[in-house]
Design a protein around this motif. Structure first.
Motif, PDB file in Angstrom:
ATOM      1  N   TYR A  61     -12.393  31.327 -61.231  1.00 53.56           N
ATOM      2  CA  TYR A  61     -13.744  31.196 -60.684  1.00 53.56           C
ATOM      3  C   TYR A  61     -14.417  32.779 -61.102  1.00 53.56           C
ATOM      4  CZ  TYR A  61     -11.536  27.451 -58.288  1.00 53.56           C
ATOM      5  OH  TYR A  61     -11.186  25.968 -58.090  1.00 53.56           O
ATOM      6  N   CYS A  63     -14.373  34.487 -63.560  1.00 52.58           N
ATOM      7  CA  CYS A  63     -15.003  34.487 -64.908  1.00 52.58           C
ATOM      8  C   CYS A  63     -16.131  33.477 -65.110  1.00 52.58           C
ATOM      9  CB  CYS A  63     -13.821  33.860 -65.885  1.00 52.58           C
ATOM     10  SG  CYS A  63     -12.248  34.994 -66.235  1.00 52.58           S
ATOM     11  N   ILE A  64     -16.221  32.332 -64.416  1.00 49.91           N
ATOM     12  CA  ILE A  64     -17.111  31.506 -64.442  1.00 49.91           C
ATOM     13  C   ILE A  64     -18.425  32.571 -63.735  1.00 49.91           C
ATOM     14  CG2 ILE A  64     -18.096  29.439 -63.078  1.00 49.91           C
ATOM     15  CD1 ILE A  64     -15.443  28.254 -63.667  1.00 49.91           C
ATOM     16  N   THR A  67     -19.598  34.739 -66.214  1.00 50.25           N
ATOM     17  CA  THR A  67     -20.393  34.026 -67.265  1.00 50.25           C
ATOM     18  C   THR A  67     -21.956  33.681 -66.853  1.00 50.25           C
ATOM     19  OG1 THR A  67     -18.493  33.225 -68.142  1.00 50.25           O
ATOM     20  CG2 THR A  67     -20.277  32.183 -68.810  1.00 50.25           C
ATOM     21  N   THR A 108     -19.579  37.741 -59.748  1.00 51.00           N
ATOM     22  CA  THR A 108     -18.184  37.615 -59.822  1.00 51.00           C
ATOM     23  C   THR A 108     -17.485  37.307 -58.577  1.00 51.00           C
ATOM     24  OG1 THR A 108     -17.976  38.996 -62.165  1.00 51.00           O
ATOM     25  CG2 THR A 108     -16.072  38.386 -61.235  1.00 51.00           C
TER      26      THR A 108
END
Length: 178
Positions: A61, A63-64, A67, A108
């Motif tokens: 989550y 990392c999502i 991004t 993040t």
């Protein structure tokens, strides 16, 4: 729905509970569940529960979120509406990345925290308006309850639990959903 008999052994001290769990597991009995008013350190290991994989989902989550932050800032500040802010040109993302670090960090953490709460509630089957499954309200205050299924060994279990320091032992009919 089928019903089965379970034993509810009630303890008043977490240290007594821990030694009881170790003794019950050593005698090869399966503990269905333990209800405690606060987290008891080491109880999961004493019960032989597998370690949680929620930390892996938290990393995913995060990392999502990172991004989403990078894609969002690149689109907004570089591609869609580039601006000269404080003499910094907005011709590339990499040139401006140091200014974007706080936003990357915040998104993040935001994604990891919020999605982890949702994942925890779904994994624990705790959704709004769900009926409480606590078998004894005293376990929310100062008592600990160990639940063990009975398989033609009621007397043996009762004696074992009395030896381990249970202050109260109750036999309960429990409904099982299949």
């Amino acid at each position: 729905m089928e019903t089965s008999k379970v034993i509810h052994a009630i303890y008043t001290d977490d240290d007594v509970l821990m030694s009881a769990v170790k003794r019950v597991k050593a005698e090869k009995h399966h503990i269905e569940e333990i209800f405690t008013p606060f987290p008891v350190h080491g109880l999961d290991k004493a019960m032989g529960l597998a370690p949680t994989r929620l930390a892996i989902t938290s990393f995913i989550y995060g990392c999502i979120g990172l991004t989403v932050a990078i894609v969002m800032m690149n689109f907004i500040m570089i591609e869609d509406w580039p601006q000269d802010i404080g003499g910094k040109p907005s011709f590339s993302y990499l040139e401006n990345m140091p200014a974007f670090v706080p936003i990357m960090f915040e998104l993040t953490v935001f994604f990891a925290a919020h999605l982890m709460v949702i994942t925890f509630y779904l994994r624990s089957r705790m959704w709004p308006f769900k009926k409480a499954e606590n078998p004894d309200p005293r376990t929310t205050d100062d008592h600990f309850l160990m639940e063990i299924a009975i398989h033609n060994n009621q007397l043996e279990l009762e004696n074992l639990l009395k030896e381990t320091g249970a202050v109260e032992i109750n036999i309960v009919e429990k409904e099982e959903a299949h």
